[in-house]
Design a protein around this motif. Structure first.
Motif, PDB file in Angstrom:
ATOM      1  N   GLY A   1       0.783  -1.234   0.000  1.00 41.98           N
ATOM      2  CA  GLY A   1       0.000   0.000   0.000  1.00 41.98           C
ATOM      3  C   GLY A   1       0.807   1.273   0.000  1.00 41.98           C
ATOM      4  O   GLY A   1       0.306   2.321  -0.400  1.00 41.98           O
ATOM      5  N   GLY A   2       2.052   1.213   0.428  1.00 41.33           N
ATOM      6  CA  GLY A   2       2.834   2.433   0.511  1.00 41.33           C
ATOM      7  C   GLY A   2       3.630   2.774  -0.721  1.00 41.33           C
ATOM      8  O   GLY A   2       4.557   3.586  -0.660  1.00 41.33           O
ATOM      9  N   SER A   3       3.252   2.189  -1.842  1.00 43.06           N
ATOM     10  CA  SER A   3       4.093   2.308  -3.038  1.00 43.06           C
ATOM     11  C   SER A   3       3.816   3.532  -3.896  1.00 43.06           C
ATOM     12  O   SER A   3       4.468   3.719  -4.920  1.00 43.06           O
ATOM     13  CB  SER A   3       3.925   1.049  -3.900  1.00 43.06           C
ATOM     14  N   LEU A   4       2.877   4.375  -3.504  1.00 37.19           N
ATOM     15  CA  LEU A   4       2.477   5.473  -4.386  1.00 37.19           C
ATOM     16  C   LEU A   4       3.071   6.828  -4.031  1.00 37.19           C
ATOM     17  O   LEU A   4       2.824   7.801  -4.733  1.00 37.19           O
ATOM     18  CB  LEU A   4       0.940   5.588  -4.422  1.00 37.19           C
ATOM     19  N   SER A   5       3.842   6.919  -2.953  1.00 31.44           N
ATOM     20  CA  SER A   5       4.467   8.196  -2.625  1.00 31.44           C
ATOM     21  C   SER A   5       5.653   7.966  -1.699  1.00 31.44           C
ATOM     22  O   SER A   5       5.710   6.941  -1.006  1.00 31.44           O
ATOM     23  CB  SER A   5       3.469   9.141  -1.947  1.00 31.44           C
ATOM     24  N   PRO A   6       6.588   8.915  -1.655  1.00 29.25           N
ATOM     25  CA  PRO A   6       7.714   8.805  -0.717  1.00 29.25           C
ATOM     26  C   PRO A   6       7.269   8.775   0.738  1.00 29.25           C
ATOM     27  O   PRO A   6       8.009   8.307   1.598  1.00 29.25           O
ATOM     28  CB  PRO A   6       8.539  10.055  -1.012  1.00 29.25           C
ATOM     29  N   LEU A   7       6.074   9.296   1.035  1.00 28.44           N
ATOM     30  CA  LEU A   7       5.558   9.250   2.394  1.00 28.44           C
ATOM     31  C   LEU A   7       5.148   7.838   2.785  1.00 28.44           C
ATOM     32  O   LEU A   7       5.084   7.514   3.973  1.00 28.44           O
ATOM     33  CB  LEU A   7       4.348  10.184   2.544  1.00 28.44           C
ATOM     34  N   GLY A   8       4.878   7.017   1.783  1.00 28.48           N
ATOM     35  CA  GLY A   8       4.328   5.702   2.065  1.00 28.48           C
ATOM     36  C   GLY A   8       5.355   4.667   2.446  1.00 28.48           C
ATOM     37  O   GLY A   8       5.120   3.854   3.346  1.00 28.48           O
ATOM     38  N   ASP A   9       6.492   4.675   1.776  1.00 27.63           N
ATOM     39  CA  ASP A   9       7.443   3.584   1.960  1.00 27.63           C
ATOM     40  C   ASP A   9       8.846   4.158   2.138  1.00 27.63           C
ATOM     41  O   ASP A   9       9.276   5.004   1.354  1.00 27.63           O
ATOM     42  CB  ASP A   9       7.396   2.660   0.740  1.00 27.63           C
ATOM     43  N   PRO A  10       9.588   3.718   3.157  1.00 22.62           N
ATOM     44  CA  PRO A  10      10.929   4.265   3.410  1.00 22.62           C
ATOM     45  C   PRO A  10      11.884   4.211   2.222  1.00 22.62           C
ATOM     46  O   PRO A  10      12.596   5.200   1.978  1.00 22.62           O
ATOM     47  CB  PRO A  10      11.429   3.417   4.587  1.00 22.62           C
ATOM     48  N   PRO A  11      11.971   3.116   1.452  1.00 20.86           N
ATOM     49  CA  PRO A  11      12.870   3.139   0.293  1.00 20.86           C
ATOM     50  C   PRO A  11      12.521   4.230  -0.720  1.00 20.86           C
ATOM     51  O   PRO A  11      13.416   4.835  -1.317  1.00 20.86           O
ATOM     52  CB  PRO A  11      12.707   1.741  -0.317  1.00 20.86           C
ATOM     53  N   LEU A  12      11.236   4.479  -0.903  1.00 19.81           N
ATOM     54  CA  LEU A  12      10.829   5.561  -1.808  1.00 19.81           C
ATOM     55  C   LEU A  12      11.203   6.916  -1.229  1.00 19.81           C
ATOM     56  O   LEU A  12      11.539   7.851  -1.960  1.00 19.81           O
ATOM     57  CB  LEU A  12       9.319   5.497  -2.063  1.00 19.81           C
ATOM     58  N   PHE A  13      11.150   7.025   0.087  1.00 20.00           N
ATOM     59  CA  PHE A  13      11.568   8.266   0.737  1.00 20.00           C
ATOM     60  C   PHE A  13      13.058   8.512   0.530  1.00 20.00           C
ATOM     61  O   PHE A  13      13.489   9.640   0.271  1.00 20.00           O
ATOM     62  CB  PHE A  13      11.236   8.203   2.225  1.00 20.00           C
TER      63      PHE A  13
END
Length: 240
Positions: A181-193
């Motif tokens: 579920g956290g794959s759509l923004s940097p706020l969602g998933d730490p690696p994306l952040f």
């Protein structure tokens, strides 16, 4: 008081090196490194995943030593290959401009979400569970997988406390809310952040991962609904 002290201390440490560390990313060009440099990273992940299962006593007593071993297995060869200055600069850059911001956002989400208590008048029916996990999957990209998990896990467990078999509910919750579920923004998933901190545009995940999210999330939600419905009627699904 402690929150302000932590923030001010972080600024004091980060500010003097941020200008210097900004150019450190060129000290070691990752594009020129072969796959063998990824062995310490893979070893760390495998240790976290497997040692608690197959050597739990050893892991709980020595997990710090295991982590140090994999860290040194990268830093020592890096020191020998690229030199002391490049290694130290890269380590400093990683700690202050990637690791510490990563820990701060995780700590913030955990602290804020841990103080919230949601009272949902919901009985753990297949449709109710599907709605709750679908909602969690959607908001995970807004408040983080950590935040969504902290906020919704207790209502989910409370709604299903009447069930005898409910392990599968937590497993699907982990798949969908705490990960996918956290794959759509940097706020969602730490690696994306971390990618955002390294210059990836904020809405890049939203644009490029929306279709993959649907391709993975919808089948999992469907399987969860079928499994949950059969479980309610004491019928076993052969793949579980």
């Amino acid at each position: 008081m402690w929150n302000r002290l932590l923030i001010r201390t972080s600024i004091l440490f980060i500010a003097p090196i941020s200008g210097h560390a900004a150019g450190v990313s060129d000290a070691i060009d990752g594009a020129t490194m072969n796959l063998f440099w990824g062995i310490p990273f893979m070893g760390t992940l495998l240790s976290i995943a497997l040692l608690p299962l197959f050597a739990s006593r050893f892991w709980h007593l020595h997990f710090g030593k295991v982590s140090l071993f994999w860290a040194l297995s990268f830093l020592i060869p890096c020191w020998l290959e690229y030199g002391a200055q490049a290694t130290i600069e890269t380590l400093t850059h990683t700690l202050f401009l990637e690791y510490f911001p990563f820990i701060i956002i995780i700590f913030s989400l955990y602290t804020v979400a841990g103080g919230l208590q949601i009272d949902i008048r919901l009985k753990g029916t297949p449709k109710g569970n599907l709605a709750l996990i679908s909602f969690g999957t959607l908001i995970a990209s807004l408040i983080g997988t950590t935040g969504a998990s902290m906020v919704l896990i207790n209502p989910l467990l409370k709604a299903n406390k009447w069930r005898t078999n409910k392990v599968h509910i937590v497993i699907f919750f982990m798949f969908l809310v705490a990960n996918i579920g956290g794959s759509l923004s940097p706020l969602g998933d730490p690696p994306l952040f971390l990618g955002f901190l390294s210059g990836v545009p904020f809405f890049w995940p939203t644009k490029h991962l929306f279709i993959p999210l649907l391709c993975v999330g919808i089948p999992l939600l469907l399987i969860f609904y079928i499994k949950n419905s059969l479980n309610q009627n004491n019928v076993k699904l052969f793949i579980f």
